[in-house]
Design a protein around this motif. Structure first.
Motif, mmCIF file in Angstrom:
data_model
loop_
_atom_site.group_PDB
_atom_site.id
_atom_site.type_symbol
_atom_site.label_atom_id
_atom_site.label_comp_id
_atom_site.label_asym_id
_atom_site.label_seq_id
_atom_site.Cartn_x
_atom_site.Cartn_y
_atom_site.Cartn_z
ATOM 1 N N UNK A 136 32.295 39.806 37.524
ATOM 2 C CA UNK A 136 31.928 40.345 38.845
ATOM 3 C C UNK A 136 32.720 39.629 39.939
ATOM 4 N N UNK A 137 32.728 38.313 39.833
ATOM 5 C CA UNK A 137 33.490 37.552 40.834
ATOM 6 C C UNK A 137 34.933 38.006 40.859
ATOM 7 N N UNK A 138 35.530 38.103 39.663
ATOM 8 C CA UNK A 138 36.952 38.458 39.607
ATOM 9 C C UNK A 138 37.192 39.805 40.272
ATOM 10 N N UNK A 195 39.281 42.870 44.785
ATOM 11 C CA UNK A 195 39.103 43.905 45.801
ATOM 12 C C UNK A 195 39.392 43.348 47.183
ATOM 13 N N UNK A 196 38.921 42.148 47.442
ATOM 14 C CA UNK A 196 39.165 41.570 48.771
ATOM 15 C C UNK A 196 40.654 41.394 49.002
ATOM 16 N N UNK A 197 41.336 40.874 47.968
ATOM 17 C CA UNK A 197 42.789 40.738 48.078
ATOM 18 C C UNK A 197 43.439 42.072 48.352
ATOM 19 N N UNK A 211 39.183 34.036 49.519
ATOM 20 C CA UNK A 211 37.759 34.348 49.365
ATOM 21 C C UNK A 211 37.158 33.518 48.245
ATOM 22 N N UNK A 212 37.938 33.337 47.197
ATOM 23 C CA UNK A 212 37.473 32.562 46.056
ATOM 24 C C UNK A 212 37.163 31.126 46.462
ATOM 25 N N UNK A 262 43.197 35.112 38.644
ATOM 26 C CA UNK A 262 43.809 35.527 39.905
ATOM 27 C C UNK A 262 45.297 35.197 39.904
ATOM 28 N N UNK A 263 45.633 34.039 39.346
ATOM 29 C CA UNK A 263 47.050 33.653 39.340
ATOM 30 C C UNK A 263 47.836 34.546 38.391
#
Lengths: 390, 781
Positions: free
Chosen positions: B150-152, B157-159, B213-214, B231-232
């Motif tokens: 979920x976090x990912x 999405x924010x990115x 955001x993370x 993310x990376x």
């Protein structure tokens, strides 16, 4: 008619979503604030008329979506259209469990769906539902925003307002999701605290965060005094899955119907543009779709909805006569006062043969240029566009 | 031009798949290196058998460093450091022994251990997934896993949302660039780079949004590591995507800088993305295991990790093979080309496949260094060929600015038929390449080759875990050999580059020099023709000396005494040849000053003549009467050049006092016009003959001056004719030239007899002649 219906129903749905997300966004400030503000944001929609309007809009919009899918000649779409299309068809199966869950919670299980309860559900008891929830926010927002933008694109004031609106469009879902994360973190903290206190004293205070899973979405145990039977849960669970399956069946049916509709077409159409580019493709697509399929730049500010008139082409030569314009095209051609050799590329489906066309607008046309006396037009007298016409 | 172009079109297939290969090599090397480092690390703890390549903190590439930074989990680090300390134990002993045999022994031992592990692995592989799942569950509950997902999703999405916002503001700018049709290579490159910058800006905003955001939330270390890894990974994939898209421009033929047609470009782009995705995923999964299993003891998890690594790398290898053969199949469009293809380009798919398979098997037996060596050396030649072909293509592109129409034509035809547009492109390229283009092209290719060799050397050093700068400290045989090789290679390559550049420049200048036709004065290029060969020899000798000396140094020969000896000798010789040196040096400066050229008439002190030849030391001048003077440059103090630009010739006529000067002026003017109309020397007259009026009065006559300006060397002939014509005109118009006469005044009024008259005339004659100064006739050619 059909376009107006789509816009109105879409706007109603969008309004609801914005309110809902703004409510959730308050979680960035404090997790408790979400639930406190819930009655304010939901006031309009919890009334009988409000929910009726909402449901009707949803159904109308979905049916119109099916209709568009049926009428589409190609599914190889430009990125924005593809995003809108795909997200649109993803919404019902993703959203239905949520809606049904809330409805069943209130009307069958007689539990008030408060945010803390739902947060606990989404983050601890059934994180898969939480994931679905996040996805539905993303998908709904993408679909709705593209729709709204495509509609607003042609308003003369939009190009001035747009730079201010863009950040808002981004902020609403981002803040909502961050609020969701914050609420989830709060729920996890409370849950851990509850477990700890339960370990120290067996009688846990029931303050809305129950260590017991309270899952109306199906398989979980009862939490409230109403003591619904296992059969009730079974029913809720079944309805959820059956409706999703029904949706998928409808979707498949539409696709099959579409395939049948398209199967009759055969032959190749070869188009030569005014700059010498030549493409060749099977028939059954509009000029605009053919351009996109072959990566030929072609202006279309309203994305092929027959509203802007920027995709118009002049037919320089055609080996076979083109079909008569449909009503949308007729309106557009009348408003733009186009000559008899000009056609709307997003509506006109050429038959087999060779055709020579000239694009009347530069592909890099922006909305601002469209309304500021359109410098890009190659055709002065009929370079008028519809603008607010529709 | 057509010749320069056709090899390109011929080897496009080769080129295109090699482009894929460049990407591949990086990924393969990286992922395999990383996963082997990890599996070594994990197996190392179990068996306490370590290899020098445990030291994975070598900054090899940015991506690796990023990933390694992720591994900065304190626990992992602590554990790794322990491993490194263990490894440091036996290392000094082997370093002291420092023999090839020990190196080999270490290698075989590592291989043996890996084979043992592999044997166990094959017997256990069916149990591996269950093992992995169990291990995973013990680390992370289902709820936590889903929460992580979920976090990912939220951060992605924010990115994406922030990136979308960025795109809204630059959209039309980028679109205008896309639809523009750049005509020159520079404009193309500029458009491509700005589009690339825009897309990298997108990636940057995405990174800021998602990672920002993370970082705004508190996380448990494990989730933090995994989400950040993910993310990376996404970020790296997007960077690769942007880069590959900029390079191949699959949809924008007018912005493509690689010699590929649309279909093949998009295919290459697709393969790059598939491979990048597979490699990225494999690295990500490996790091996931490294994270989850760190706290586990025993060999079981390490074997599980290894089995996963084997699986992932097998998939990767298969994908590489698929990419190679897919690109190869698309390259074979025209059968007539296949006939022309020879040598490596005919067999390259086989060759590259062999390379990939061999690398994979070397990795399998844990010979990481060997694998890296094979990969680097095996790819060096094809990549060099590829770069050369690419540079050629770019120069071809640069030397023919495309007209908008023909580009559109190519683009249009391309849609219909790739092959047709190729022929159109080659037929358009008929215009001959300019000379400088050729020179810079070869220099560029040399530089590229040079850089590639250096890079491969560095890659080799990295693969073997050798720090080039610390190497002098190590006294192992292989280390020393490597040191010598690197030094020699570097010196030779650098010298080669310098020499090639200088030589091509000099040769070009010499080739441009056209010796003057007979009877014409040579231009300023003549002195370059004298100087350049000299310069070339000096440069060659110097370069050879420098290279030899640096090789000797790296071999360990002390060149100090050699230099000192050469210095002493140089001083002795220098004193002896002082005059010679002065001649040579001042000669160079006279040549640079352009004081004289071959064929010019010069005067040095009292020596005059035409310059016949210029040597290093001296100047040979031929006098107009045939004598030859040889003058060392060192003797030249000042020099008069009579052959530059123009000369003025002044003539004088003596006329009686009663001459009509206006008539004289008119006559001279007429003669001037006549002279100018002469077909032999008329063109050499810069300012024709004109009267300057009376220049001075003398005792018996007036001196009328006339002058003209002519090109050097032509003045004598003109003067001859001028004299003749003036004389004729004067006599025709009754103007007499003044004659020296003596008036003898006889004071007596008696008539003189003939004898007396004769005596008087004789006396007067004597007086006249006495007064006339005796001047030598002018010495003129």
């Amino acid at each position: 008619m059909e376009r107006n219906l789509r816009i109105v129903s879409g706007l109603i749905l969008y309004l609801f979503v914005v309110g809902h997300l703004l409510n959730l966004a308050l979680g960035v400030i404090s997790a408790g604030l979400i639930d406190e503000a819930r009655p304010i944001f939901m006031y309009l929609w919890t009334s009988r008329i409000g929910s009726l309007v909402l449901m009707t809009s949803f159904l109308v919009h979905m049916v119109l979506g099916f209709r568009t899918l049926y009428l589409r000649n190609t599914l190889n779409l430009p990125p924005y259209d593809l995003a809108q299309f795909a997200s649109g068809f993803l919404i019902p199966p993703l959203l239905f469990p949520h809606v049904w869950g809330i409805v069943s919670m209130e009307d069958i299980l007689h539990i008030t769906p408060t945010y803390p309860r739902l947060m606990q559900l989404f983050w601890i008891d059934s994180p898969l539902e939480g994931l679905r929830q996040v996805l539905v926010v993303v998908v709904v927002w993408i679909h709705g925003s593209i729709g709204i933008f495509t509609w607003l694109n042609l308003k003369p004031w939009w190009s001035r307002v747009a730079p201010m609106v863009y950040p808002l469009i981004v902020m609403v879902p981002v803040l909502a999701l961050l609020g969701f994360v914050e609420g989830g973190n709060q729920a996890i903290r409370d849950y851990e605290a509850a477990i700890n206190s339960e370990a120290s004293q067996p009688q846990a205070g029931n303050d809305g965060y129950s260590a017991e899973p309270a899952n109306p979405y199906g398989q979980a145990a009862p939490a409230e005094s109403a003591q619904p039977t296992a059969a009730t849960y079974e029913f809720i669970y079944k309805v959820k899955w059956w409706s999703i399956l029904a949706y998928l069946a409808a979707l498949a049916g539409v696709l099959v119907a579409r395939a049948i509709r398209l199967s009759g077409k055969s032959g190749n159409v070869e188009i030569t543009y005014e700059d010498g580019t030549r493409i060749s493709a099977p028939v059954g697509h509009t000029f605009l779709e053919l351009s996109h399929l072959n990566h030929v730049p072609h202006a279309n500010l309203c994305r092929g909805r027959g509203r802007c008139g920027t995709c118009r082409v002049r037919i320089l030569a055609a080996s076979a006569p083109l079909p008569e314009p449909n009503s949308v095209e007729q309106t557009a051609l009348k408003i733009t006062r186009s000559g008899p050799d000009v056609r709307l590329a997003c509506q006109c489906v050429p038959g087999a043969g060779t055709i020579e066309i000239e694009r009347l607008f530069e592909a890099g046309l922006s909305h601002r240029e469209l309304h500021d006396g359109h410098p890009e037009t190659k055709e002065a007298p009929s370079g008028q566009t519809i603008g607010e016409g529709v | 031009m057509a010749q320069a172009f056709s090899p390109i079109t011929r080897c496009t297939g080769f080129v295109s798949s090699l482009i894929v290969l460049v990407f591949m090599a990086g990924f393969l090397l990286l992922s395999v290196q990383l996963s082997s480092a990890q599996s070594e690390a994990t197996s190392g703890a179990a068996t306490s058998e370590t290899s020098p390549s445990l030291d994975i903190s070598q900054p090899g590439s940015q991506e690796l460093r990023d990933l390694l930074r992720l591994l900065d989990n304190p626990e992992i680090r602590k554990w790794l450091e322990e491993g490194a300390r263990e490894a440091a134990g036996p290392l000094p002993a082997t370093a002291d022994a420092g023999s090839w045999r020990d190196d080999l022994q270490r290698l075989t031992e590592t291989m043996h251990n890996r084979l043992t592990v592999l044997n166990a692995l094959w017997s256990n592989i069916s149990a591996a997934p269950q093992m992995i799942a169990d291990a995973w569950q013990s680390q992370l509950s289902n709820t936590e896993t889903l929460q992580t997902v979920i976090y990912a999703v939220i951060f992605l999405f924010i990115g994406a949302a922030i990136e979308w916002l960025y795109n809204q503001y630059i959209k039309y700018r980028a679109m205008q660039i896309e639809f523009a049709n750049p005509h020159t290579l520079g404009a193309k490159a500029r458009s491509m780079l700005s589009l690339y910058a825009y897309s990298m800006g997108s990636v940057l905003f995405f990174a800021v949004g998602s990672i920002g955001a993370f970082l705004g939330f508190e996380w448990s270390p494990l989730i933090k590591g995994i989400v950040l890894d993910f993310l990376i990974l996404v970020l790296i994939l997007r960077i690769v995507y942007a880069t590959s898209k900029a390079l191949f421009a699959p949809r924008l033929p007018q912005m493509r800088l690689v010699p590929l047609k649309r279909r093949r470009a998009s295919k290459a782009h697709r393969w790059v993305m598939i491979l990048a995705f597979a490699a990225g995923l494999s690295v990500f999964i490996s790091s996931l295991f490294a994270r989850s299993f760190v706290l586990m003891e025993g060999t079981v998890p390490s074997q599980a990790a290894l089995s996963v690594a084997v699986l992932l790398n097998s998939i990767l290898t298969v994908l590489f093979l698929a990419a190679i053969w897919s690109m190869a199949s698309s390259a074979q469009v025209r059968p007539q080309d296949q006939v022309r293809r020879r040598g490596l380009s005919n067999h390259w798919p086989t060759y590259l496949s062999m390379l990939a398979v061999i690398s994979f098997f070397l990795w399998l037996i844990d010979a990481g260094g060997l694998m890296g060596t094979v990969l680097v050396l095996g790819l060096l030649l094809p990549v060099m060929k590829l770069t050369g072909a690419w540079i050629n293509y770019l120069f071809d592109l640069g030397s023919r600015p495309l007209s908008g129409q023909s580009t559109a034509l190519v683009a249009g035809l391309e849609v219909v038929n790739d092959a047709t547009s190729e022929t159109v492109a080659s037929s358009m390229a008929e215009e001959p390449a300019s000379h400088s283009n050729l020179i810079y092209r070869s220099v560029c290719r040399r530089i590229a080759r040079f850089v590639l060799i250096i890079l491969s050397g560095l890659a080799l050093a990295w693969v073997w875990g050798i720090n080039l700068f610390d190497l002098s400290g190590e006294k192992t045989f292989s280390g020393t050999l490597f040191d010598i090789l690197v030094n020699t290679l570097f010196a030779v390559l650098l010298a080669d580059l310098t020499w090639h550049w200088a030589k091509s420049t000099i040769d070009r200048r010499l080739a441009e020099y056209v010796p003057p036709a007979d009877g014409h004065a040579p231009g300023p290029e003549a002195r370059m023709a004298t100087l350049l060969p000299l310069l070339r020899i000096i440069l060659m000798v110097t370069l050879m000396m420098v290279v030899a000396l640096s090789i000797l140094t790296s071999l360990g020969v002390n060149i100090g005494p050699l230099l000192a000896g050469a210095g002493v000798l140089g001083i002795a010789v220098g004193f002896g040849t002082q005059a010679l040196v002065r001649d040579v040096v001042s000669g160079i400066f006279f040549l640079i000053d352009d004081a004289f050229r071959i064929g010019e008439y010069i005067e040095i002190e009292n020596l005059r003549g035409t310059v016949e030849s210029i040597s290093i030391r001296s100047l040979r001048v031929r006098h107009h009467r045939g004598m030859v003077h040889t003058i060392p440059f060192g003797e030249l103090k000042s020099l008069t050049n009579y052959s530059r630009d123009w000369v003025i010739m002044k003539l004088e006529f003596r006329v009686p006092f009663d001459t009509d000067l206006a008539l004289v002026k008119k006559l001279v003017k007429k003669i001037g016009v006549e002279l100018q109309e002469n077909e032999i020397y008329g063109k050499s007259i810069l300012q024709t003959l004109k009267s300057q009026g009376v220049r001075r009065m003398e005792e018996f006559n007036m001196v009328v001056g006339v002058k003209f300006m002519a090109k050097p060397g032509e003045q004598w002939l003109i003067r001859r004719d001028a004299y003749q014509k003036v004389r004729d005109a004067f006599s025709a118009n009754g103007i007499l030239f003044a004659e020296r006469n003596v008036k003898v005044e006889v004071l007596s009024n008696q008539p003189m007899d003939e004898a007396t008259r004769q005596a008087v005339v004789g006396a007067a004659q004597n007086a006249v002649e006495r007064n006339v100064p005796k001047t030598p006739p002018p010495d003129e050619p």
